[in-house]
Design an enzyme around this catalytic site. Structure first.
Site, PDB file in Angstrom:
ATOM      1  N   ALA A   1       0.920  -1.202   0.030  1.00 57.71           N
ATOM      2  CA  ALA A   1       0.082   0.052   0.150  1.00 57.71           C
ATOM      3  C   ALA A   1       0.799   1.224  -0.077  1.00 57.71           C
ATOM      4  CB  ALA A   1      -0.838  -0.036   1.248  1.00 57.71           C
ATOM      5  N   ASP A   2       0.368   2.254  -0.644  1.00 57.35           N
ATOM      6  CA  ASP A   2       1.063   3.630  -0.837  1.00 57.35           C
ATOM      7  C   ASP A   2      -0.020   4.701  -0.867  1.00 57.35           C
ATOM      8  OD1 ASP A   2       4.013   4.290  -0.453  1.00 57.35           O
ATOM      9  OD2 ASP A   2       2.979   5.900  -1.538  1.00 57.35           O
ATOM     10  N   GLN A   3       0.293   5.791  -0.463  1.00 57.68           N
ATOM     11  CA  GLN A   3      -0.455   6.931  -0.510  1.00 57.68           C
ATOM     12  C   GLN A   3       0.059   8.426  -1.009  1.00 57.68           C
ATOM     13  OE1 GLN A   3      -2.062   8.678   3.348  1.00 57.68           O
ATOM     14  NE2 GLN A   3      -3.937   7.827   2.632  1.00 57.68           N
TER      15      GLN A   3
END
Length: 212
Positions: A88-90
């Protein structure tokens, strides 16, 4: 396995196999899974995020596509049998500008002043891999609008939060005092914190990883 561990395992809402591995050392993402009754092993997945972002921008990738790329690269770092790997990343975007985690208090203050009174989008990406192959990906795009807070408030907020503001791409923790920065928030709370949990659980449920 102890009796208490057996009881805990029996109450979990996931199948015994495959294992779930979170390619992250993010305490927030791990907690989100745990609070949903999901047992996930965590593994560090170190990549040069700054270099990837710089290359992605040069190639004209959108913030969402860049977040997906980062999530996939993290998941690729984990090669273990009989498991599904979650990466996951943002990326925070405001009027075409991408923001990263601030390096220090001064950078956090500058960033929050730039976001004050404006809406921004959190491109929150999640990728699931198995046996080295991507089997699912998703980007959530919650939108948050900061209120026009005063500078005395901002300084008090930074004093209260201390180094915690350096752990978030937005220099805020919505689950903590950062909530005071906002006048409007739309989108899934978990996605704002860094993991689009509802669509992720839906996918895991469809594939028998989580009980339907």
């Amino acid at each position: 396995m102890s009796d208490s561990s057996l009881v805990l395992f029996a109450t979990l809402l996931q199948a015994e196999s495959p294992r779930i591995v979170l390619a992250s050392q993010s305490a927030t993402r791990r907690t989100l899974l745990e609070q949903a009754g999901i047992r996930a092993e965590t593994r560090p997945a170190r990549i040069d995020e700054g270099a990837v972002r710089e290359s992605a921008r040069a190639e004209g990738l959108s913030p969402g596509d860049c977040a997906l790329l980062l999530a996939e690269l993290k998941a690729q770092r984990i090669r273990e049998p009989d498991c599904v790997v979650i990466g996951a990343d943002q990326i925070l975007e405001c009027d075409g500008v991408w923001f990263e985690k601030p390096a220090d208090r001064a950078a956090a203050r500058t960033q929050l002043l730039a976001l004050r009174g404006r809406a921004h989008v959190l491109h929150s990406a999640v990728v699931v891999m198995r046996d080295g192959q991507v089997i699912w990906r998703h980007v959530a795009r919650p939108e948050l609008t900061m209120r026009r807070f005063s500078e005395p408030f901002l300084d008090a907020y930074l004093d209260l939060e201390g180094d915690a503001v350096l752990s978030s791409v937005g220099a805020y923790r919505l689950e903590g005092p950062g909530i005071h920065l906002f006048e409007r928030v739309t989108g899934e709370h978990a996605a704002i914190l860094g993991l689009p949990l509802l669509p992720l659980l839906g996918f895991l449920r469809q594939h028998g990883v989580v009980l339907a």
